[in-house]
Motif scaffolding. Structure first.
Motif, PDB file in Angstrom:
ATOM      1  N   ARG A  55      -2.070 -51.557 -36.076  1.00  0.00           N
ATOM      2  CA  ARG A  55      -0.999 -50.548 -36.096  1.00  0.00           C
ATOM      3  C   ARG A  55      -0.341 -50.456 -34.721  1.00  0.00           C
ATOM      4  O   ARG A  55      -1.037 -50.470 -33.705  1.00  0.00           O
ATOM      5  N   PRO A  60       1.656 -42.216 -34.116  1.00  0.00           N
ATOM      6  CA  PRO A  60       0.553 -41.258 -33.964  1.00  0.00           C
ATOM      7  C   PRO A  60      -0.328 -41.127 -35.200  1.00  0.00           C
ATOM      8  O   PRO A  60       0.107 -41.397 -36.312  1.00  0.00           O
ATOM      9  N   ILE A  62      -2.895 -38.757 -37.682  1.00  0.00           N
ATOM     10  CA  ILE A  62      -3.092 -37.375 -38.128  1.00  0.00           C
ATOM     11  C   ILE A  62      -4.551 -37.002 -37.892  1.00  0.00           C
ATOM     12  O   ILE A  62      -5.461 -37.792 -38.164  1.00  0.00           O
ATOM     13  N   THR A 114       2.480 -33.511 -28.855  1.00  0.00           N
ATOM     14  CA  THR A 114       2.166 -32.814 -30.111  1.00  0.00           C
ATOM     15  C   THR A 114       1.161 -33.641 -30.908  1.00  0.00           C
ATOM     16  O   THR A 114       0.986 -34.832 -30.651  1.00  0.00           O
ATOM     17  N   VAL A 115       0.530 -32.970 -31.875  1.00  0.00           N
ATOM     18  CA  VAL A 115      -0.419 -33.688 -32.728  1.00  0.00           C
ATOM     19  C   VAL A 115      -0.249 -33.205 -34.176  1.00  0.00           C
ATOM     20  O   VAL A 115      -0.043 -32.010 -34.411  1.00  0.00           O
ATOM     21  N   PRO A 139      -5.481 -42.414 -40.048  1.00  0.00           N
ATOM     22  CA  PRO A 139      -4.290 -42.890 -40.757  1.00  0.00           C
ATOM     23  C   PRO A 139      -4.723 -43.478 -42.099  1.00  0.00           C
ATOM     24  O   PRO A 139      -5.923 -43.555 -42.380  1.00  0.00           O
ATOM     25  N   SER A 140      -3.763 -43.896 -42.898  1.00  0.00           N
ATOM     26  CA  SER A 140      -4.110 -44.519 -44.177  1.00  0.00           C
ATOM     27  C   SER A 140      -4.921 -45.801 -43.923  1.00  0.00           C
ATOM     28  O   SER A 140      -4.683 -46.514 -42.945  1.00  0.00           O
ATOM     29  N   ALA A 225      12.178 -38.612 -34.838  1.00  0.00           N
ATOM     30  CA  ALA A 225      11.473 -37.323 -34.911  1.00  0.00           C
ATOM     31  C   ALA A 225      10.013 -37.573 -35.263  1.00  0.00           C
ATOM     32  O   ALA A 225       9.108 -36.886 -34.819  1.00  0.00           O
ATOM     33  N   GLY A 228       6.490 -42.829 -37.203  1.00  0.00           N
ATOM     34  CA  GLY A 228       6.186 -43.681 -38.343  1.00  0.00           C
ATOM     35  C   GLY A 228       7.417 -44.114 -39.116  1.00  0.00           C
ATOM     36  O   GLY A 228       7.404 -45.119 -39.819  1.00  0.00           O
ATOM     37  N   MET A 229       8.520 -43.347 -38.980  1.00  0.00           N
ATOM     38  CA  MET A 229       9.748 -43.658 -39.714  1.00  0.00           C
ATOM     39  C   MET A 229      10.359 -44.994 -39.319  1.00  0.00           C
ATOM     40  O   MET A 229      11.161 -45.563 -40.044  1.00  0.00           O
TER      41      MET A 229
HETATM   42  P1  AMP Z   1      -0.288 -42.249 -41.486  1.00  0.00           P
HETATM   43  O1  AMP Z   1      -1.359 -42.047 -40.486  1.00  0.00           O
HETATM   44  O2  AMP Z   1      -0.091 -43.669 -41.864  1.00  0.00           O
HETATM   45  O3  AMP Z   1      -0.389 -41.297 -42.634  1.00  0.00           O
HETATM   46  O4  AMP Z   1       1.022 -41.817 -40.683  1.00  0.00           O
HETATM   47  C1  AMP Z   1       1.074 -40.606 -39.992  1.00  0.00           C
HETATM   48  C2  AMP Z   1       2.504 -40.266 -39.723  1.00  0.00           C
HETATM   49  O5  AMP Z   1       2.605 -38.884 -39.392  1.00  0.00           O
HETATM   50  C3  AMP Z   1       3.074 -40.996 -38.514  1.00  0.00           C
HETATM   51  O6  AMP Z   1       3.598 -42.247 -38.857  1.00  0.00           O
HETATM   52  C4  AMP Z   1       4.139 -40.063 -38.024  1.00  0.00           C
HETATM   53  O7  AMP Z   1       5.367 -40.389 -38.612  1.00  0.00           O
HETATM   54  C5  AMP Z   1       3.662 -38.676 -38.469  1.00  0.00           C
HETATM   55  N1  AMP Z   1       3.138 -37.949 -37.318  1.00  0.00           N
HETATM   56  C6  AMP Z   1       1.852 -37.844 -36.915  1.00  0.00           C
HETATM   57  N2  AMP Z   1       1.760 -37.142 -35.769  1.00  0.00           N
HETATM   58  C7  AMP Z   1       3.017 -36.799 -35.424  1.00  0.00           C
HETATM   59  C8  AMP Z   1       3.589 -36.101 -34.314  1.00  0.00           C
HETATM   60  N3  AMP Z   1       2.842 -35.601 -33.335  1.00  0.00           N
HETATM   61  N4  AMP Z   1       4.940 -35.956 -34.296  1.00  0.00           N
HETATM   62  C9  AMP Z   1       5.690 -36.459 -35.291  1.00  0.00           C
HETATM   63  N5  AMP Z   1       5.210 -37.139 -36.337  1.00  0.00           N
HETATM   64  C10 AMP Z   1       3.897 -37.320 -36.414  1.00  0.00           C
END
Ligand code: AMP
Ligand code: MG
Length: 336
Positions: A55, A60, A62, A114-115, A139-140, A225, A228-229
């Motif tokens: 990756r 980031p 989750i 941020t988290v 993540p996934s 923003a 991941g987008m």
């Molecule tokens: P995944 O782990 O594949 O589900 O992807 C998690 C997605 O959550 C990331 O690709 C980001 O787009 C979004 N994300 C996680 N943390 C943040 C953050 N601190 N700010 C903005 N987006 C976040």
């Protein structure tokens, strides 16, 4: 590395937690999709997630918690609207972007201040986190870019030999990743749509904004923003062509454009085109959310070269289905 397959007995949960405590990576079930978990505070452990998934490091992770007390270990503060959202939707498929505590390393937050934090409702996932006593970055559990896994077999296909263990908790209930939101005063911004819909959030927040990145391509030169987008996501090996039209126009487009190795992704059997192989993913948002990623992986097994897909509605959870299938097509959408 040998990847151990674990079940959901108390013994197996304790074993999964001890691997996580030792800084290993373990795939865990959640109600959204399977997650690739490691101690969110442990930089070296989190780095292993990035290398197992391949990756990009600015995307980031989750952070998953199993109590509101644990939330305080990861976030500095909660805006008022976040408290209301936690009350309404946690535990559940909602991720809130909050100011991070120093203890969350930048490896976990993709370099951000941020988290993203989520309290999953899956009981097995909750007991693994509680047994660890620390939040899990997850993540996934797929290789970066491919469709997210909604069962242990799909995790195994991508991760065998790359991680320490997989906990098999059966099929993921929702089937798509969580709704990700951030806060702007009394407003909520949807960064990634999921099972918690626009209307669900509007019942709690004064205003809900859908970020343009949900339905449009993000300019790679500008900061997104939600990082991941920016990336190609959820893609099977086949080329996906998303067709937004009525059934009649869909049929004639497919008949004109299909070649060797073409398949259809339909809502129901009744839409089948003679001589064209197909899979169905349901006619309502919830069923589509549950089945989409599994169907994309089945097309790979069938050796599909092209997938002509019926376009889902954007209502309710449909917006999340639309967002995922649009990305899996690389924004290859035909409007008829
Ligand atoms: P995944 O782990 O594949 O589900 O992807 C998690 C997605 O959550 C990331 O690709 C980001 O787009 C979004 N994300 C996680 N943390 C943040 C953050 N601190 N700010 C903005 N987006 C976040
Ligand atoms: Mg993912």
């Amino acid at each position: 590395m040998e990847t151990k397959l674990l079940g959901t007995s108390r013994r197996d949960i304790i074993e999964a937690a001890s691997l996580l405590k030792a800084g290993e990576v373990v795939a865990v079930p959640t109600e959204t999709v399977y997650g690739l978990a490691a101690n969110a505070f442990d930089e070296a452990a989190v780095r292993k997630i990035f290398s197992a998934k391949m990756r990009p490091c600015d995307n980031p992770l989750i952070v998953h918690i199993s109590s509101l007390d644990m939330l305080k270990m990861a976030a500095i503060s909660l805006p008022r609207t976040a408290i209301a959202c936690a009350d309404a939707f946690w535990p559940g498929p909602l991720t809130m972007v909050l100011p991070k505590r120093r203890e969350i390393p930048y490896v976990t937050s993709g370099g951000l201040e941020t988290v993203g934090i989520r309290f999953p409702s899956d009981r097995i996932c909750q007991s693994i986190i509680s047994e660890c006593g620390f939040p899990l970055a997850a993540p996934s559990a797929n290789l970066s870019g491919s469709p997210s896994p909604t069962n242990a077999k799909r995790v195994y296909e991508d991760m065998n030999g790359r991680i320490s263990a997989i906990v098999d908790g059966g099929e993921s209930m929702v089937g798509l990743e969580s709704t990700v939101i951030s806060f702007e005063g009394d407003s909520v911004r949807i960064l990634r749509p999921g099972r918690i819909s626009y209307d669900d959030l509007l019942a709690v927040a004064k205003r809900v904004i859908i970020d343009s990145g949900v339905t449009q391509k993000v300019d790679n030169d500008k900061p997104a923003a939600s990082p991941g987008m920016k990336y190609r996501h959820y893609a099977p090996k086949a080329r996906v062509i998303l067709i937004e039209s009525d059934l009649e126009a869909f049929r004639s487009y497919v008949q004109k454009n299909s070649t060797e190795g073409s398949y259809c992704l339909l809502f129901s059997d009744g839409e089948a085109i003679e001589g064209m192989p197909y899979l169905t993913y349901g006619a309502d948002g919830e069923t589509q959310a549950h089945l989409l990623f599994e169907r994309l992986r089945q097309f790979d097994e069938l050796g599909a070269a092209t997938i002509f897909a019926r376009c889902p509605s954007q209502d309710g959870v449909g917006l999340a289905v639309y967002n995922r299938i649009l990305r899996s097509s690389g924004f290859n959408i035909v409007k008829l």
